[in-house]
Design an enzyme around this catalytic site. Structure first.
Site, PDB file in Angstrom:
ATOM      1  N   CYS A   2      -0.324   4.068   2.264  1.00 26.33           N
ATOM      2  CA  CYS A   2      -0.052   3.875   3.694  1.00 26.33           C
ATOM      3  C   CYS A   2       1.424   4.116   4.014  1.00 26.33           C
ATOM      4  CB  CYS A   2      -0.400   2.447   4.134  1.00 26.33           C
ATOM      5  SG  CYS A   2      -1.919   1.799   3.451  1.00 26.33           S
ATOM      6  N   ASP A   3       2.319   3.649   3.151  1.00 27.41           N
ATOM      7  CA  ASP A   3       3.746   3.613   3.508  1.00 27.41           C
ATOM      8  C   ASP A   3       4.657   4.519   2.678  1.00 27.41           C
ATOM      9  OD1 ASP A   3       3.042   1.648   5.341  1.00 27.41           O
ATOM     10  OD2 ASP A   3       3.307   0.035   3.883  1.00 27.41           O
ATOM     11  N   CYS A  52       0.832  -1.206   0.000  1.00 24.68           N
ATOM     12  CA  CYS A  52       0.000   0.000   0.000  1.00 24.68           C
ATOM     13  C   CYS A  52       0.867   1.257   0.000  1.00 24.68           C
ATOM     14  CB  CYS A  52      -0.913  -0.022   1.231  1.00 24.68           C
ATOM     15  SG  CYS A  52      -1.879   1.482   1.435  1.00 24.68           S
TER      16      CYS A  52
END
Ligand code: NAP
Length: 308
Positions: A136-137, A133
Site C-alpha cells: 500500500c505505502d 503494508c
C-alpha cells in the site's frame, strides 16, 4: 428483517470462495465486507504460490477475478461493518453498521490484522512513516531508506518488494535466523539493497512530525543503535479479528476460532474459514479450500433445516 440462507462475514479469498460455492449450491447468499474486497491478499503485490499462475499473479488481480466469479453466481456483496452475531433459536442474527440480517448459516471469514509492535512512536507516526503494508505505502519511499521489523515470510516479502522503490532496506530481526521460507531468505541475502540487523529489537521510533530515525537494542550486548530511516514497516505477524464473536464462539488462547474439519464451530450452523481459523498454514490456497468446505457443509445444514 431480511433473510439469507447463508451470510458470509468477510470478503477475502476464504469468504469469496465460500460465496462461490454457496451461491452455486443455490443458497441465497450475502457477503458482508467492511473495506477492501480481497482482504490481505488484495494488499499483496505478487502471489507466486497459487496454482494456475506460473508467472505469478498480482494479489489485487486475483481477488478481482474471485469477486467477479462470485458475482456471476448472484451473491449479494455489501459494504458494511460486522458488529455482532447472536443466535435466536435456529436462526442467526448478523448485526452490521447498517442493520440486522437473519440467516440459517453464517460463515465467519474476518481474517486477521497485522500485529502492533507496541513501541514508543508507533501510534504517533502511523501514516507518517509507520506502516503495516508495503504494497500500500511502498510507493512513497522512492530513493529513501526504510526499515522492516520481523523475520517471517511477510517481513522478507515486504523487504524485497520495498527494494523496488527504496535505496536501502534494513530488516530488523530479534534472532540470528530468519523464520521466512528458504527461497525468500535466499532472495533477501542476495539482494544488495537489503541489510539484516540481527538479534535486535526496536526500542522507539523518533522524528519531529514524521519518522526520522529508529532506536534499536541488540538483545545480546544490550547496546543501543540508531538508524536513520524515512519509513518503518511492521511485519511481526497477525492477530485474528475475532473480538466481536469471542463471547459465543470458541477460540484458542490467541483468539483463532476452533473448528472441526468441516469448518464447524461450537455453534451449529456457524462456520469459520481462512486466517481467522486455528490451522497450521494460512495462505490463499488454504483459505479458498476452507471456504469451499464450509459452504458445502453449510448448504447441507440449511437444506436439513428446510426439511424439518
Ligand atoms: P510470522 O510467521 O508469525 O513471523 C513473525 C515474525 O515477526 C517472526 O520472525 C517473529 O520473530 C517476529 N516477531 C513477532 N513478534 C515480535 C516482536 N514483538 N518483536 C520483534 N519481532 C517479532 O508472521 P508472518 O511473517 O506475518 O507470516 C504469517 C503467516 O503467513 C505465516 O504462516 C507465513 O508463512 C504466511 N505467509 C506466507 C507467505 C508466502 O507464502 N509467500 C507470505 C506472507 C506470509 P521469531 O522468528 O523470533 O518468532
Amino acid at each position: 428483517m431480511e433473510y439469507y440462507d447463508v451470510i458470509i462475514v468477510g470478503g477475502g479469498p476464504a469468504g469469496l470462495a465460500a460465496g462461490i460455492y454457496s451461491a452455486r449450491a443455490k443458497m441465497k447468499t450475502l457477503l458482508i465486507e467492511k473495506g477492501l474486497i480481497g482482504g490481505q491478499a488484495a494488499t499483496t503485490s505478487e502471489i507466486e504460490n497459487y496454482p494456475g499462475f506460473p508467472e505469478s499473479v498480482g494479489g489485487p488481480e486475483l481477488c478481482e477475478l474471485m469477486e467477479k466469479q462470485a458475482k456471476k453466481f448472484n451473491i449479494d456483496i455489501r459494504t458494511e461493518e460486522f458488529k455482532n452475531l447472536s443466535i435466536s433459536d435456529k436462526l442467526k442474527l448478523v448485526e452490521t453498521s447498517k442493520g440486522t440480517y437473519q440467516a440459517s448459516a453464517v460463515i465467519l471469514a474476518m481474517g486477521a490484522e497485522p500485529k502492533k509492535l507496541g513501541v514508543k512512536g508507533e501510534d504517533e507516526f502511523r501514516g507518517a512513516g509507520v506502516s503495516y503494508c508495503a504494497t500500500c505505502d511502498g510507493f512513497f519511499y522512492n530513493g529513501k531508506k526504510v526499515m522492516v521489523v520481523g523475520g517471517g515470510d511477510t517481513a522478507v516479502e515486504e523487504a524485497l518488494f520495498l527494494t523496488k522503490f527504496a535505496e536501502k532496506v534494513f530488516v530488523v530481526h530479534r534472532r540470528d535466523q530468519l523464520r521466512a521460507t528458504k527461497i525468500l531468505q535466499e532472495r533477501a541475502f542476495s539482494n544488495k539493497k537489503i541489510e539484516i540487523i540481527w538479534n535486535s529489537v526496536v526500542k522507539r521510533i523518533e522524528g519531529s512530525n514524521k519518522v526520522e530515525r529508529v532506536v534499536m537494542e541488540n538483545v545480546k550486548t544490550k547496546q543501543e543503535k540508531t538508524v536513520e530511516v524515512d519509513g518503518v514497516f511492521m511485519a511481526i505477524g497477525y492477530t485474528p479479528t475475532s473480538d466481536a464473536i469471542k463471547k459465543i464462539i470458541n477460540t484458542d488462547e490467541a483468539g483463532y476460532v476452533i473448528t472441526d474439519e468441516e469448518m464447524r464451530t461450537n455453534i451449529r450452523g456457524v462456520y469459520a474459514v481462512g486466517d481467522i481459523r486455528k490451522k497450521p498454514l494460512r495462505q490463499v490456497i488454504t483459505a479458498v479450500s476452507d471456504g469451499a468446505v464450509a459452504a458445502v457443509s453449510a448448504s447441507k445444514y440449511v437444506e436439513e433445516l428446510k426439511n424439518v
